[in-house]
Scaffold this motif. Structure first.
Motif, mmCIF file in Angstrom:
data_model
loop_
_atom_site.group_PDB
_atom_site.id
_atom_site.type_symbol
_atom_site.label_atom_id
_atom_site.label_comp_id
_atom_site.label_asym_id
_atom_site.label_seq_id
_atom_site.Cartn_x
_atom_site.Cartn_y
_atom_site.Cartn_z
ATOM 1 N N TRP A 1 -9.740 2.594 5.426
ATOM 2 C CA TRP A 1 -8.580 1.752 5.120
ATOM 3 C C TRP A 1 -8.016 2.029 3.734
ATOM 4 O O TRP A 1 -6.801 2.152 3.570
ATOM 5 N N LYS A 2 -8.871 2.105 2.738
ATOM 6 C CA LYS A 2 -8.400 2.313 1.370
ATOM 7 C C LYS A 2 -7.617 3.620 1.265
ATOM 8 O O LYS A 2 -6.588 3.695 0.578
ATOM 9 N N GLY A 3 -8.084 4.641 1.963
ATOM 10 C CA GLY A 3 -7.418 5.939 1.924
ATOM 11 C C GLY A 3 -6.025 5.928 2.517
ATOM 12 O O GLY A 3 -5.193 6.778 2.173
ATOM 13 N N TRP A 4 -5.754 4.989 3.417
ATOM 14 C CA TRP A 4 -4.413 4.904 4.009
ATOM 15 C C TRP A 4 -3.367 4.580 2.948
ATOM 16 O O TRP A 4 -2.235 5.061 3.023
ATOM 17 N N TYR A 5 -3.731 3.736 1.984
ATOM 18 C CA TYR A 5 -2.725 3.157 1.094
ATOM 19 C C TYR A 5 -2.853 3.557 -0.377
ATOM 20 O O TYR A 5 -1.902 3.392 -1.140
ATOM 21 N N GLU A 6 -3.996 4.060 -0.789
ATOM 22 C CA GLU A 6 -4.189 4.394 -2.192
ATOM 23 C C GLU A 6 -3.259 5.537 -2.615
ATOM 24 O O GLU A 6 -3.194 6.575 -1.971
ATOM 25 N N GLY A 7 -2.518 5.321 -3.696
ATOM 26 C CA GLY A 7 -1.596 6.341 -4.190
ATOM 27 C C GLY A 7 -0.328 6.499 -3.377
ATOM 28 O O GLY A 7 0.433 7.455 -3.560
ATOM 29 N N LEU A 8 -0.070 5.541 -2.482
ATOM 30 C CA LEU A 8 1.048 5.679 -1.552
ATOM 31 C C LEU A 8 2.406 5.621 -2.238
ATOM 32 O O LEU A 8 3.344 6.326 -1.833
ATOM 33 N N SER A 9 2.544 4.797 -3.272
ATOM 34 C CA SER A 9 3.837 4.652 -3.950
ATOM 35 C C SER A 9 4.313 5.971 -4.537
ATOM 36 O O SER A 9 5.457 6.390 -4.341
ATOM 37 N N ASP A 10 3.427 6.652 -5.254
ATOM 38 C CA ASP A 10 3.807 7.923 -5.870
ATOM 39 C C ASP A 10 4.122 8.983 -4.821
ATOM 40 O O ASP A 10 5.060 9.779 -4.982
ATOM 41 N N LYS A 11 3.348 9.003 -3.729
ATOM 42 C CA LYS A 11 3.620 9.970 -2.662
ATOM 43 C C LYS A 11 4.976 9.700 -2.026
ATOM 44 O O LYS A 11 5.744 10.621 -1.723
ATOM 45 N N PHE A 12 5.272 8.424 -1.787
ATOM 46 C CA PHE A 12 6.550 8.050 -1.187
ATOM 47 C C PHE A 12 7.710 8.515 -2.071
ATOM 48 O O PHE A 12 8.673 9.129 -1.596
ATOM 49 N N LEU A 13 7.622 8.220 -3.350
ATOM 50 C CA LEU A 13 8.702 8.577 -4.267
ATOM 51 C C LEU A 13 8.857 10.088 -4.414
ATOM 52 O O LEU A 13 9.961 10.582 -4.682
ATOM 53 N N SER A 14 7.773 10.828 -4.220
ATOM 54 C CA SER A 14 7.829 12.279 -4.396
ATOM 55 C C SER A 14 8.346 13.023 -3.171
ATOM 56 O O SER A 14 8.649 14.219 -3.268
ATOM 57 N N CYS A 15 8.435 12.340 -2.037
ATOM 58 C CA CYS A 15 8.887 13.014 -0.814
ATOM 59 C C CYS A 15 10.340 13.482 -0.991
ATOM 60 O O CYS A 15 11.223 12.668 -1.285
ATOM 61 N N PRO A 16 10.615 14.774 -0.793
ATOM 62 C CA PRO A 16 11.934 15.332 -1.091
ATOM 63 C C PRO A 16 12.939 15.174 0.038
ATOM 64 O O PRO A 16 13.628 16.116 0.413
ATOM 65 N N CYS B 1 4.267 -3.904 -7.093
ATOM 66 C CA CYS B 1 4.714 -2.532 -6.843
ATOM 67 C C CYS B 1 5.683 -2.069 -7.930
ATOM 68 O O CYS B 1 6.876 -1.836 -7.658
ATOM 69 N N ARG B 2 5.176 -1.936 -9.119
ATOM 70 C CA ARG B 2 6.034 -1.591 -10.260
ATOM 71 C C ARG B 2 6.689 -0.231 -10.081
ATOM 72 O O ARG B 2 7.895 -0.058 -10.346
ATOM 73 N N ALA B 3 5.935 0.749 -9.588
ATOM 74 C CA ALA B 3 6.482 2.097 -9.425
ATOM 75 C C ALA B 3 7.638 2.110 -8.436
ATOM 76 O O ALA B 3 8.675 2.755 -8.673
ATOM 77 N N LEU B 4 7.479 1.373 -7.346
ATOM 78 C CA LEU B 4 8.552 1.336 -6.358
ATOM 79 C C LEU B 4 9.752 0.558 -6.874
ATOM 80 O O LEU B 4 10.899 0.895 -6.571
ATOM 81 N N THR B 5 9.496 -0.494 -7.638
ATOM 82 C CA THR B 5 10.598 -1.265 -8.216
ATOM 83 C C THR B 5 11.452 -0.378 -9.114
ATOM 84 O O THR B 5 12.687 -0.375 -9.029
ATOM 85 N N ILE B 6 10.797 0.397 -9.964
ATOM 86 C CA ILE B 6 11.526 1.315 -10.850
ATOM 87 C C ILE B 6 12.237 2.383 -10.019
ATOM 88 O O ILE B 6 13.401 2.725 -10.284
ATOM 89 N N GLY B 7 11.541 2.904 -9.008
ATOM 90 C CA GLY B 7 12.131 3.925 -8.157
ATOM 91 C C GLY B 7 13.372 3.450 -7.436
ATOM 92 O O GLY B 7 14.367 4.181 -7.317
ATOM 93 N N GLN B 8 13.328 2.192 -6.986
ATOM 94 C CA GLN B 8 14.511 1.651 -6.306
ATOM 95 C C GLN B 8 15.670 1.501 -7.285
ATOM 96 O O GLN B 8 16.818 1.819 -6.968
ATOM 97 N N MET B 9 15.388 1.034 -8.485
ATOM 98 C CA MET B 9 16.433 0.871 -9.497
ATOM 99 C C MET B 9 17.049 2.226 -9.878
ATOM 100 O O MET B 9 18.224 2.309 -10.235
ATOM 101 N N GLN B 10 16.263 3.285 -9.763
ATOM 102 C CA GLN B 10 16.749 4.628 -10.073
ATOM 103 C C GLN B 10 17.428 5.289 -8.881
ATOM 104 O O GLN B 10 17.881 6.426 -8.988
ATOM 105 N N GLY B 11 17.494 4.586 -7.770
ATOM 106 C CA GLY B 11 18.169 5.113 -6.594
ATOM 107 C C GLY B 11 17.388 6.167 -5.835
ATOM 108 O O GLY B 11 17.971 6.966 -5.096
ATOM 109 N N LYS B 12 16.057 6.161 -5.966
ATOM 110 C CA LYS B 12 15.253 7.173 -5.288
ATOM 111 C C LYS B 12 15.037 6.860 -3.809
ATOM 112 O O LYS B 12 14.615 7.731 -3.052
ATOM 113 N N PHE B 13 15.282 5.630 -3.414
ATOM 114 C CA PHE B 13 15.202 5.270 -1.996
ATOM 115 C C PHE B 13 16.012 4.010 -1.761
ATOM 116 O O PHE B 13 16.377 3.296 -2.709
#
Length: 325
Positions: A255-270, A290-302
């Motif tokens: 279970w942990k492997g499903w979600y660990e590091g998921l935010s960075d992987k999501f943002l890096s998908c080209p 979800c600080r990384a995703l919050t910043i990513g959304q504000m930057q228009g990455k998704f």
């Protein structure tokens, strides 16, 4: 893997079970009442063929793995759908029936789910699941696939992100992740064994399993339950009842492997990315965790889309989900 509270699942016009009596539909607890003609009809299974055109058996070369996939549509990009833990490809049935005029929809049963058979159905590690999906896509489309949009719900959303991040699928044009983010998913894992244990475990009939899923389980949409729930069950000969096809409680080490590091992987998908979230009640905690995703959304990455009045499995509720895709 993140079912909504029981209080939100009561069917309109009916009294659902409370938390204290949530085992009311378990055959091991209460002797089953004779089914009435009305309940047999209301909760009768629906065949996949009303939503998909074909059921394919995708045999992976040089392995014992054979994956089941439902397909529909003949034109447009391939919308390749990955279900959540304990669900099946048929969780996308309603959405597929509405997308098929503009896209080719494929909804596979992941390892250990539905009608797929593998050399180890309990190996639900993120690496194995990712390899499975890549192998299925390559087997179906070869080295020159059509335009593909990956859609993943919950655990399947994690798999979709890992597949996209590997950058091994040619012509991948988009990624849609349905109601799963790293922070809230990781926080919920400590409760998952209790949630799984509190489910009704055995059902005297498929109709009773469908009824429980609507009244006391993770679904409120009867049509979605009627088409998808049968594929999540198996018949237990020794107990003469139905139980779950996928023993999720035995896969905790993954279970942990499903979600660990998921935010960075999501943002890096080209590719172009959409995150669908169910409801608004969790947004405050979501932005905090979800600080990384919050910043990513504000930057228009998704793009983030909040879908109200649905449960965790958004695709099983909406009639207009194809407009989002």
């Amino acid at each position: 893997m993140e079912p909504p509270p029981l209080s939100s699942l009561q069917e309109e016009g009916e009294e659902g079970p409370t938390v204290e009596d949530s085992s009311v539909f378990s055959a091991a607890v209460v002797p089953p009442r004779p089914a009435t003609h009305h309940s047999l009809h209301k909760y009768a299974p629906l065949d996949w063929s009303a939503y998909f055109d074909e059921e394919r058996r995708v045999a992976i070369p040089d392995t014992d793995n054979v994956f089941n996939a439902y397909t529909t549509g003949s034109e447009g990009p391939v919308v390749f759908c990955l279900h959540g833990g304990g669900y099946s490809g048929l969780s996308f049935a309603l959405a597929a029936s509405q997308m098929k005029d503009k896209a080719r929809v494929v909804a596979m049963d992941l390892r250990g789910h539905g009608k797929s058979t593998t050399n180890d159905d309990l190996d639900l590690s993120i690496e194995t699941l990712t390899n499975d999906v890549i192998a299925v896509i390559r087997t179906m489309y070869g080295d020159l696939p059509p335009a593909i949009i990956l859609v993943g719900h919950s655990m399947g959303g994690s798999v979709a992100i890992h597949v996209a991040a590997r950058k091994e699928i040619r012509n991948l044009h988009g990624l849609v992740v349905v109601d799963v983010v790293e922070g809230t998913a990781m926080a919920s894992l400590v409760h998952m064994q209790k949630i799984l244990a509190n489910r009704a475990q055995h059902f005297p009939s498929i109709e009773k399993a469908i009824e429980w899923s609507v009244k006391g389980g993770p679904l409120r949409n009867i049509e979605s339950a009627r088409v998808s729930i049968p594929s999540t069950l198996k018949y237990d000969e020794s107990r003469e009842c139905y139980t779950y096809r996928t023993p999720l409680e035995q896969t905790e080490k993954y279970w942990k492997g499903w979600y660990e590091g998921l935010s960075d992987k999501f943002l890096s998908c080209p590719v172009q990315k959409i995150l669908l979230l169910a409801g608004t009640d969790r947004l405050d905690s979501w932005f905090t965790i979800c600080r990384a995703l919050t910043i990513g959304q504000m930057q228009g990455k998704f793009q983030m889309v909040v879908i109200r009045h649905t449960g965790h499995a958004i695709q099983m509720y909406l009639k207009n989900l194809h407009r989002t895709y």
